[in-house]
Enzyme design. Structure first.
Site, PDB file in Angstrom:
ATOM      1  N   GLY A 418       0.831  -1.201   0.000  1.00  0.00           N
ATOM      2  CA  GLY A 418       0.000   0.000   0.000  1.00  0.00           C
ATOM      3  C   GLY A 418       0.863   1.247   0.000  1.00  0.00           C
ATOM      4  O   GLY A 418       2.063   1.217   0.270  1.00  0.00           O
ATOM      5  N   THR A 424       5.640   4.316   1.250  1.00  0.00           N
ATOM      6  CA  THR A 424       5.187   3.104   0.563  1.00  0.00           C
ATOM      7  C   THR A 424       5.585   1.888   1.384  1.00  0.00           C
ATOM      8  O   THR A 424       6.708   1.820   1.897  1.00  0.00           O
ATOM      9  CB  THR A 424       5.822   3.013  -0.841  1.00  0.00           C
ATOM     10  OG1 THR A 424       5.477   4.190  -1.571  1.00  0.00           O
ATOM     11  CG2 THR A 424       5.314   1.797  -1.587  1.00  0.00           C
ATOM     12  N   VAL A 425       4.685   0.903   1.491  1.00  0.00           N
ATOM     13  CA  VAL A 425       4.937  -0.297   2.300  1.00  0.00           C
ATOM     14  C   VAL A 425       5.056  -1.504   1.382  1.00  0.00           C
ATOM     15  O   VAL A 425       4.194  -1.735   0.526  1.00  0.00           O
ATOM     16  CB  VAL A 425       3.814  -0.520   3.335  1.00  0.00           C
ATOM     17  CG1 VAL A 425       4.115  -1.755   4.184  1.00  0.00           C
ATOM     18  CG2 VAL A 425       3.680   0.704   4.229  1.00  0.00           C
ATOM     19  N   ASP A 536      -3.282  10.423  13.824  1.00  0.00           N
ATOM     20  CA  ASP A 536      -3.834  10.003  12.522  1.00  0.00           C
ATOM     21  C   ASP A 536      -4.594   8.680  12.670  1.00  0.00           C
ATOM     22  O   ASP A 536      -4.390   7.739  11.901  1.00  0.00           O
ATOM     23  CB  ASP A 536      -2.717   9.863  11.488  1.00  0.00           C
ATOM     24  CG  ASP A 536      -3.259   9.871  10.053  1.00  0.00           C
ATOM     25  OD1 ASP A 536      -4.415  10.291   9.859  1.00  0.00           O
ATOM     26  OD2 ASP A 536      -2.532   9.452   9.137  1.00  0.00           O
TER      27      ASP A 536
END
Length: 743
Positions: A418, A424-425, A536
């Site tokens: 994702g 970015t992972v 978040d």
């Protein structure tokens, strides 16, 4: 041999003949491969048994002078030559029309010429042209394909004096030319025709006749003398030919009729658009229509076929060749390559030393670059944090970039799990077979380095079953990398809103996820030495493992709250739809900002709706939609249909009230996360107590039946037994109620 065995053998031989057909017959020594000076290659043949089929039959006729001329049958067309590239050159006549001064045609002249072609042959539109020679003359070619469709083209030639024309030029003055129309495969009947027009009186003296013919492009050159005396009776014409009317793919399905018999042959579609042709593969030549027709080309025999250097050795290979330098030389042995150069001890020594120097220089540069990246990515800041926190992140491993490249196949896009605002992972597999999630952070300027180090420091302090565990980091690359434990079951967002969900979250699971997430946030706010505000919280940052246990992730925006402060003034950061409105207006960040975001998550779990939606006009903003529904008493109308029948109304109302408290505009009116956990745990106890009582009632009913020895299959009892049953059942339920009430 018995008669029965002999019959079987005959049948087998007949079958082989049918399977291999003409491909075997054409190898018969009785089959002639020439007719006069013209070579007749298979699939063409001079007899029915020597050609692929009757369409490729070439009759070899003896001339009056004793020679032989080949004719294509049917059609009786004179053949000049045949090419295996799919072309045949034939001889075709010219149409001629002669007129008197008044323009009256001489009936003895041939004003047309006809050619009949089978379906395997067509007039080449790219290699031929229609030509008309004469003054005030019209030449035409008319074609009829096998379906009767007509194609016509023509050209007009005019002149009043012979001086109007120019030798070698065919532009409409005494001579005109027109291309043959390209309408796919033009098989069938072709006519050349010639017509005169206007008064012939002015030109009769030098042009009594006109001519029209199809000829190979370049076969005719105009001369003004041709107007008075045309010396040609026929011209070469190019035909395209192909095998059958199937494509290569269709033809290969029927192996017995497939014409490309050679072992090293290939099939390609005919340029005329119908049927196919065969060709020997690269490095082979011969006749691809013969069983062993394609033979290897020995490129080493002919210097023109290889590019080996003069002292290199050429070795022929099937379909190719190889060049190699002699011993004591280096290079690839090719003229256009590195050729061959002698190697000496001194050269070898220089090469070894040069390589060593290059390797050491490259290693030094790489180490300096790694050190530069380490500093750029906050390595020294991280060391300061480690020192200040007294080794609290010793369990986090520092990975090398080589380890993480190997784990992700050099960060292949296929490995991406994702992308988010913080990076970015990638999914990776370490050398010890542990599956991990590797986050490549987004750092566009030095101000973001502190955020990255912040995430490392924060996660290193956290030891909670509902927080994603940090395994280590890598600072040797241009962008820093974090290595987390891999959580396999996606995010809450994917389970609530994804298109390809394998199952929906049940009410009990949603309640448990809410409690686990709330507990983790309460731990962050008050369970560690220095409180942490996540900043978040949203459904995409809450992961689910294989057991659907909730795990809070992505601490890139998180903040540590100093012990002497209760709020921080920061740039507003978070996700629209989840942002605390008071924080958004004042920039004052407190723990209650996380409480608000968590309230949005509770509303999502309850309704199954997204926090913000641009496709659902009714629920563009979930908080506003949820609040108005609560005020108007329409809660049950907005509850997710997948859980509406699983939970009691009062439990849904209590869950909704917790969300409502979290979503209050004024932060001082919101509960703490500890209070939220307490209320949700209480709700779970109530729901669990209801479940236990239902099980107790069931157990009591079964005990009562056992005491009365009533079979489970009985459908009626006596009045006395029924009375006893009711009495014992009532007493048992009262007793269980008392036990439950005393807990």
């Amino acid at each position: 041999m018995s008669s029965g065995s002999w019959n079987e053998l005959q049948q087998l031989l007949l079958l082989l003949v049918l399977v291999y057909g003409s491909a075997a017959m054409q190898q018969n020594s009785n089959c002639s491969t020439r007719c006069g000076s013209v070579e007749i290659p298979f699939p063409f043949g001079t007899s029915e048994s020597c050609c692929l089929d009757s369409s490729f039959l070439v009759s070899c006729n003896r001339t009056s002078s004793g020679g032989f001329i080949p004719y294509l049958s049917p059609g009786n067309i004179s053949v000049l030559n045949i090419s295996l590239d799919g072309e045949m050159r034939i001889l075709a006549g010219a149409a001629r029309g002669c007129y008197d001064r008044n323009g009256t045609q001489n009936n003895e002249t041939s004003v047309s010429w006809r050619i009949d072609l089978s379906q395997y042959f067509s007039l080449s539109s790219s290699r031929n042209k229609l030509t008309a020679v004469g003054c005030n003359a019209l030449g035409e070619v008319i074609a009829y394909d096998p379906d009767g469709v007509n194609y016509t083209t023509g050209c007009l030639s005019t002149c009043l004096r012979i001086n109007d024309t120019t030798n070698g030029v065919c532009n409409g003055a005494g001579c005109c030319q027109s291309p043959i129309p390209a309408h796919g495969r033009l098989s069938g009947i072709f006519y050349n025709s010639f017509k005169a027009f206007l008064d012939r009186n002015d030109v009769f003296g030098f042009n009594p006749c006109g001519y029209a013919f199809v000829a190979e492009d370049g076969a005719y050159s105009y001369s003004s003398t041709d107007l008075a005396n045309f010396p040609h009776e026929s011209f070469p014409v190019v035909l395209d030919w192909s095998v059958g009317n199937l494509s290569c793919l269709e033809a290969k399905k029927n192996a017995s009729n497939y014409a490309c018999k050679a072992e090293n042959s290939e099939c390609y579609t005919s340029s005329s658009g119908l049927g196919y042709l065969c060709n020997c593969s690269t490095g082979f030549r011969g006749n691809p229509y013969l069983l062993h027709g394609c033979q290897d080309i020995d490129e080493c025999v002919d210097k023109k076929l290889n590019d080996c250097y003069s002292i290199a050795k050429c070795k022929n290979l099937p379909g190719s060749f190889n060049c190699s330098c002699p011993e004591g030389y280096v290079g690839n042995g090719k003229e256009n390559g590195t050729r061959c150069s002698r190697v000496s001890v001194g050269v070898i020594t220089i090469l070894v030393i040069s390589f060593f120097v290059y390797w050491r220089t490259k290693e030094t540069r790489l180490n300096k670059l790694k050190e530069h990246f380490f500093q750029q990515n906050g390595g020294f800041i991280l060391q300061q944090h480690i020192s200040r926190l007294r080794g609290s992140i010793e369990t986090a491993k520092v990975f090398t970039v080589e380890e993480l490249k190997k784990a992700t196949n050099n960060f292949d896009e296929v490995k991406i799990l994702g992308k988010g605002g913080q990076g970015t992972v990638y999914k990776g597999l370490l050398s010890d077979n542990r599956t991990v999630a590797i986050k490549k952070s987004k750092i566009s300027d030095s101000s973001q380095v502190e955020q990255f180090i912040n995430e490392v420091v924060l996660l290193s302090q956290i030891n909670h079953r509902n927080v994603v565990r940090l395994l280590g980091c890598c600072l040797e690359t241009e962008v820093p990398l974090l290595v987390y434990e891999f959580i396999s079951n996606g995010t809450i967002f994917e389970h609530l809103h994804g298109d390809n969900q394998s199952f929906k979250l049940t009410w009990a699971t949603r309640l448990r996820i809410a409690i686990e997430t709330a507990g983790a946030l309460a731990y962050l706010h008050s369970g560690i030495s220095m409180p942490i505000i996540h900043r978040d919280i949203k459904t995409t940052n809450i992961l689910l493992d294989a057991d659907l246990t909730a795990k809070i992730s992505d601490f890139g925006a998180s903040k540590i709250v100093p012990l002497d402060q209760t709020e921080l003034t920061t740039l507003v950061q978070g996700t629209m739809g989840y942002l605390d409105p008071e924080y958004m207006h004042t920039s004052q960040l407190t723990e209650k900002s996380d409480v608000y975001s968590f309230g949005v998550v509770l509303a999502e779990l309850l309704t199954g709706k997204k926090a913000l939606s641009f496709t659902d006009p009714e629920v563009r903003n979930l908080v506003a939609y949820f609040g108005s529904s609560m005020e108007e008493g329409r809660l049950l109308e907005i509850v997710d249909k997948h859980i509406i029948n699983e939970a009691k109304v009062e439990h849904l109302m209590e869950f909704a009230n917790v969300a409502k408290q979290c979503l209050r505009v004024k932060r001082e009116e919101r509960p703490t996360m500890k209070e939220v956990v307490s209320e949700l745990e209480g709700l779970r106890v109530v729901a669990g107590e209801k479940h236990r009582r239902e099980n107790s009632d069931k157990s009591c009913s079964e005990e009562t039946k056992s005491l009365l020895k009533v079979p489970s299959s009985s459908v009626s009892v006596s009045d006395v037994e029924s009375s006893k049953f009711d009495s014992i059942s009532h007493d048992c339920q009262v007793f269980m109620s008392m036990v439950g009430g005393g807990r």
